[in-house]
Design a protein around this motif. Sequence first.
Motif, PDB file in Angstrom:
ATOM      1  N   LYS A  47       6.938  26.838 -14.472  1.00  0.00           N
ATOM      2  CA  LYS A  47       5.588  25.980 -14.271  1.00  0.00           C
ATOM      3  C   LYS A  47       4.860  26.156 -15.331  1.00  0.00           C
ATOM      4  N   SER A  51       6.077  20.410 -17.443  1.00  0.00           N
ATOM      5  CA  SER A  51       5.125  19.923 -16.529  1.00  0.00           C
ATOM      6  C   SER A  51       6.105  19.451 -15.517  1.00  0.00           C
ATOM      7  N   PRO A  52       5.174  18.989 -14.290  1.00  0.00           N
ATOM      8  CA  PRO A  52       5.989  18.455 -13.277  1.00  0.00           C
ATOM      9  C   PRO A  52       7.000  17.382 -13.689  1.00  0.00           C
ATOM     10  N   ALA A  53       6.810  16.360 -14.241  1.00  0.00           N
ATOM     11  CA  ALA A  53       7.425  15.325 -14.842  1.00  0.00           C
ATOM     12  C   ALA A  53       8.669  15.863 -15.602  1.00  0.00           C
ATOM     13  N   SER A  61      17.511  18.631 -12.592  1.00  0.00           N
ATOM     14  CA  SER A  61      16.070  19.177 -13.078  1.00  0.00           C
ATOM     15  C   SER A  61      16.502  20.637 -13.772  1.00  0.00           C
ATOM     16  N   LEU A  99      10.067  19.030 -15.245  1.00  0.00           N
ATOM     17  CA  LEU A  99      10.912  19.504 -14.174  1.00  0.00           C
ATOM     18  C   LEU A  99      11.794  18.631 -13.482  1.00  0.00           C
ATOM     19  N   ALA A 100      11.119  17.405 -13.111  1.00  0.00           N
ATOM     20  CA  ALA A 100      11.892  16.546 -12.458  1.00  0.00           C
ATOM     21  C   ALA A 100      12.978  15.708 -13.187  1.00  0.00           C
TER      22      ALA A 100
END
Length: 321
Positions: free
Chosen positions: A310, A314-316, A1, A318-319
Motif C-alpha cells: 500500500k 497506488s490502488p490503480a 495484480s 495494484l489493480a
Amino acid sequence: SASSAPSVSALGSSEVAKLGGGGGEGEQGLGGGEMGVSLNGWLHLEEWFFSSDAYSLVDSPSDVAQGTVFPPVFPTPDALGFQWASEGDLIHQLQQHYGDDATIAAVKAHRDAYLSQVDVDKLKALGLSHVRLPVTWACFFGAADAAEAVVTDPAHPNIKQVTVSRASLNGYIATLAAAGIDVLIDVHNMPGGSSQGTYNGVFPNAPVFWDDPTLMAVGREIVRKMMHWYGLLPLDLKRAISGFTLLNEPAHLMKEKKQTMLQWMGEAISDYRTLVALPNAAAGVAVPLLYVNLIETCGMTAYDMAAFMKEHLSPAELADW
C-alpha cells in the motif's frame, strides 16, 4: 495484480501450479484457471537438482555439497570429478579444473539442451500457458552485446557465474513465445548473496548483499538492465513477458536485514514504474505483472506485506499490474 510471496511461490519447482489472481480470462498473467510451471534448473542452478539421487535436501547443511553432476557435458559423478554446493561454487570449480572456455561451453550446452521442442510440445499438451523462469544476477550483468563470460562474484573470490548473452536469452524467450507460452522472469539472487540457502549462488559463503551499499547499488543496476532489456525487445517477445519478480525471497532467514531490504525493494519498484509501467502505458502495451516476492522468514507478517504494498503502489497500480 501485484502480489506477495504466496502467488509467486505457488509456482513450485516440481509441480504444476493452478493460480487465481492476476488478470481475468483472456487477460495478462495467471488467472481464470490458467496453468503454469517453474523452469527451475535452467538459467539458475540449485545443487540438489543435480545430485544424481545421492541427496534430496532443499537446503543443504553447510558441510555438504549435494551437486554431483552437470549434464550433458558431465553426466556422471566420475565425469565431473567433484561435488558442488551452489551454482557459484560449480562455476568456480569448473573454471579451476577446465578453464574459462570449457566452463562456458559446458554451461551453454546445459542451457541449450534444457528445453527441446519435444519439451515445449509437452508443456502445451499439459495445458500450460505460463512458465516462471528463474535467473541469476549474471543474466543481466555486463554489456548488452557481450557473449557469455565467466564473472567473479564481487564479494566472494571463490564464487563465479556465467553470464547469459542477450542473443541466447532472446532465443529462449522466442522458443516459448512461438508456442504461445508466456514467461515470468524471476531474479533469484544477487551478487554477494541476498538470502540464506544454496539458491543464493554463493553458498557455503555467507550472504552479504544487504551489508554493502556498493553491492546493493550493483544489484539495483542489474535489475534496471533487465528492464532496459525488456524495453528493447521486439513487440512479439515483449508480449510474451507476462511478469517480473525483482528478487526472489529477499533476506530469507535474515530478519536483521529486513528494513534495509525493504528500502531497496521500494526503490526497485520505483524503477519498475519508471522504466516499464509508464512507458508501456504510454505506448498502449499491457504492463507485465510485478510480483513483489516477500517471505515471512525475513521477519514480515502478511499484514506487514500488505502495508508495504500500500505504501509503494497506488490502488490503480495494484489493480492493473
